[in-house]
Design a protein around this motif. Structure first.
Motif, mmCIF file in Angstrom:
data_model
loop_
_atom_site.group_PDB
_atom_site.id
_atom_site.type_symbol
_atom_site.label_atom_id
_atom_site.label_comp_id
_atom_site.label_asym_id
_atom_site.label_seq_id
_atom_site.Cartn_x
_atom_site.Cartn_y
_atom_site.Cartn_z
ATOM 1 N N ILE A 335 -4.019 4.270 -2.957
ATOM 2 C CA ILE A 335 -3.603 5.438 -2.180
ATOM 3 C C ILE A 335 -2.333 5.088 -1.412
ATOM 4 C CG2 ILE A 335 -5.962 6.321 -1.937
ATOM 5 C CD1 ILE A 335 -5.942 5.335 0.941
ATOM 6 N N ASN A 336 -1.482 6.104 -1.213
ATOM 7 C CA ASN A 336 -0.249 5.876 -0.471
ATOM 8 C C ASN A 336 -0.459 6.155 1.018
ATOM 9 O OD1 ASN A 336 -0.003 8.721 -0.039
ATOM 10 N ND2 ASN A 336 0.983 8.929 -2.055
ATOM 11 N N GLU A 337 0.554 5.914 1.810
ATOM 12 C CA GLU A 337 0.442 6.056 3.262
ATOM 13 C C GLU A 337 0.150 7.492 3.669
ATOM 14 O OE1 GLU A 337 0.125 4.743 7.076
ATOM 15 O OE2 GLU A 337 0.328 3.563 5.227
ATOM 16 N N GLN A 341 -3.126 8.614 5.851
ATOM 17 C CA GLN A 341 -3.049 9.322 7.129
ATOM 18 C C GLN A 341 -3.809 10.650 7.084
ATOM 19 O OE1 GLN A 341 -1.967 7.989 9.930
ATOM 20 N NE2 GLN A 341 -1.549 6.131 8.712
ATOM 21 N N ALA A 342 -3.767 11.306 5.940
ATOM 22 C CA ALA A 342 -4.521 12.560 5.797
ATOM 23 C C ALA A 342 -6.017 12.300 5.875
ATOM 24 C CB ALA A 342 -4.165 13.234 4.470
ATOM 25 N N SER A 343 -6.464 11.224 5.237
ATOM 26 C CA SER A 343 -7.887 10.865 5.288
ATOM 27 C C SER A 343 -8.311 10.529 6.705
ATOM 28 C CB SER A 343 -8.163 9.673 4.358
ATOM 29 O OG SER A 343 -7.926 10.006 3.017
ATOM 30 N N LEU A 344 -7.482 9.771 7.411
ATOM 31 C CA LEU A 344 -7.819 9.387 8.779
ATOM 32 C C LEU A 344 -7.832 10.592 9.713
ATOM 33 C CD1 LEU A 344 -5.870 6.018 9.180
ATOM 34 C CD2 LEU A 344 -8.339 6.366 8.948
ATOM 35 N N ALA A 345 -6.913 11.522 9.499
ATOM 36 C CA ALA A 345 -6.889 12.724 10.329
ATOM 37 C C ALA A 345 -8.155 13.545 10.128
ATOM 38 C CB ALA A 345 -5.657 13.557 9.993
ATOM 39 N N GLN A 346 -8.591 13.641 8.873
ATOM 40 C CA GLN A 346 -9.824 14.366 8.579
ATOM 41 C C GLN A 346 -11.029 13.656 9.198
ATOM 42 O OE1 GLN A 346 -10.796 14.594 4.420
ATOM 43 N NE2 GLN A 346 -12.127 16.370 4.682
#
Length: 471
Positions: A335-337, A341-346
């Motif tokens: 996975i790219n950055e 970041q999208a996963s962490l935000a979710q």
């Protein structure tokens, strides 16, 4: 229950505080992983041959036969016993694929071990002994005697209890009540030989469902601790977690009291009534989630003379889950950055939601658990409870623990209890979450290597108990 859904605990992105082995659930009706509420018992080999008055096999014997057909690869005969609802959701091919995904991790089949029965809801657990581990294949039946649900998980077949010149083990029962029905958790009392009225510890496991040895792969940390302490003249009680032994009893709106607190209190009460031990010297050892809840258990059970937290944390479980997921995402190379970041935000959004729930009856799924579970945790301020305790406390942590960290969780204990002379702390270099020497991995493959709880840990626990027992 969903048909043949395989869900590995502590795998994937969402990780939970604990040390339990892989848990695979396979089901076939509308109740997720929770069959109907039941009575329970265990059948013997003699009882398995019982037939009904009309000559038909009992459901016990039928279940054993079906389990052996699954082992032999006769999936057609087994799926022929499915009711229409299960047939529509679980094909023979999918059933076979699901089973093969389980047994590839178990090795060669050796023998049929036993049947455990939760009879009032017609749930039958067939325990199968494989070369590498036990497998529990469970069948639920409708009123017509057709299979309406089927699921499986790994089952830690316990070694024989030990009696030697240093200690004696005996099986005990820890009772609990579910929906008005009495049950008994299987446990083990370990008594040191030649010691009159020894102190005793009650061992409380981490999250997830585990046996009384807290088995994970070939590791049995609670057995190690019980035997090690017995050699030091200290008795112990360890017991199966409630929904490991009786999975059909897990309510939809489960709470941490259901999972941990109630049975810990019963085990402590059991210890206080034993004539063979010193009832004024009961110590609590909690590991992982058990270590997090140790101040709560100690506060609510006045019989506890001291507590030991092994790889526990005063932080909110949701924060630990977040940190574990950050670590997992950082190790992913595919996975790219931006995706990270999208996963962490979710995940952060879900963590905030988890921390805000308060309804103990809410069954909405949040990060792998019903909202009721998180609501029950939100009622517990671990750090505040620890500050209120006046009994001796010992906090132990390994530096190679990838689930609970020295620089965050252990540091949080020290910060919360600064100036409290009854709190003692010890860190062990190179020990993992099970307090065994690390193999260098920072994921659950860490536990693939068989090990034993480090002797220094056992020595320190014993010294802590013995020093406080003579005061």
């Amino acid at each position: 229950m969903k048909a043949w859904k395989l869900a590995a605990a502590m795998a994937g992105v969402v990780l939970f505080l604990g040390s339990c082995g892989t848990d695979l659930n396979t089901t076939g009706d509308s109740a997720a992983s929770t069959p109907a509420k039941t009575e329970a018992g265990t059948t013997t080999e003699a009882e398995q041959g019982t037939e009904l008055a009309d000559g038909e096999l009992s459901l016990e014997e039928k279940s054993k036969g079906l389990a052996l057909q699954v082992v032999s690869g006769d999936f057609a005969s087994v799926t022929a016993e499915f009711n229409d609802t299960l047939k529509s959701s679980l094909s023979e091919a999918d059933f076979q694929t699901g089973w093969e995904q389980v047994v590839v991790q178990a090795g060669s089949f050796e023998e049929y071990y036993k049947t455990e029965v939760e009879e009032s809801s017609k749930v039958y657990h067939c325990i199968l002994k494989f070369e590498e581990r036990g497998v529990r294949l469970s069948f639920g039946y409708d009123e017509e005697g057709k299979v309406q649900s089927i699921w499986t998980d790994f089952y830690a077949i316990p070694p024989e209890l030990v009696e030697n010149d240093r200690w004696k083990e005996q099986e005990i029962s820890i009772p609990f009540t579910s929906n008005g029905t009495e049950y008994s958790l299987t446990g083990v009392l370990t008594l040191p030989t030649g010691v009159k009225k020894p102190p005793i510890v009650v061992l409380v496991q981490g999250s997830g469902q585990s046996d009384y040895n807290e088995s994970i792969q070939e590791n049995r940390p609670f057995q190690d601790i019980a035997w090690g302490l017995a050699e030091k003249g200290i008795a112990s009680i360890r017991y199966n977690k409630r929904y490991y032994q009786f999975p059909a009893q897990a309510p939809d709106a489960i709470t941490v009291s259901d999972e941990v607190l109630d049975d810990a209190a019963t085990a402590i009460s059991f210890a206080s009534r034993l004539e063979s031990v010193e009832s004024s010297q009961i110590y609590l050892i909690g590991h992982s989630l058990g270590g997090m809840l140790a101040p709560k258990i100690t506060k609510e059970n006045a019989q506890v003379a001291g507590m030991i937290s092994l790889a526990g944390s005063p932080r909110h479980l949701a924060d630990i889950v977040y940190d574990q997921n950050v670590d997992a995402l950082n190790q992913m190379e595919n996975i790219n950055e931006l995706q990270k970041q999208a996963s962490l935000a979710q995940l952060k959004q879900m963590i905030d939601q988890v921390k805000s729930v308060s309804d103990l009856t809410d069954t909405t799924a949040l990060i792998g658990q019903p909202a009721s579970y998180w609501a029950s945790l939100n009622e517990i301020d671990t750090a505040a409870l620890a500050k209120e305790l006046t009994v001796p406390m010992l906090f132990l942590q390994g530096t190679a623990d990838f689930q609970v960290k020295v620089d965050t969780d252990f540091a949080a204990w020290k910060e919360a209890l600064e100036g409290h002379e009854n709190a003692h702390f010890q860190v062990y270099d190179g020990l993992n979450h099970l307090f065994m020497k690390t193999n260098g991995k920072t994921d659950i493959s860490e536990y693939d290597t068989q090990g034993h709880v480090d002797q220094k840990v056992i020595d320190d626990i014993a010294a802590f108990i013995q020093e406080n027992a003579i005061q």
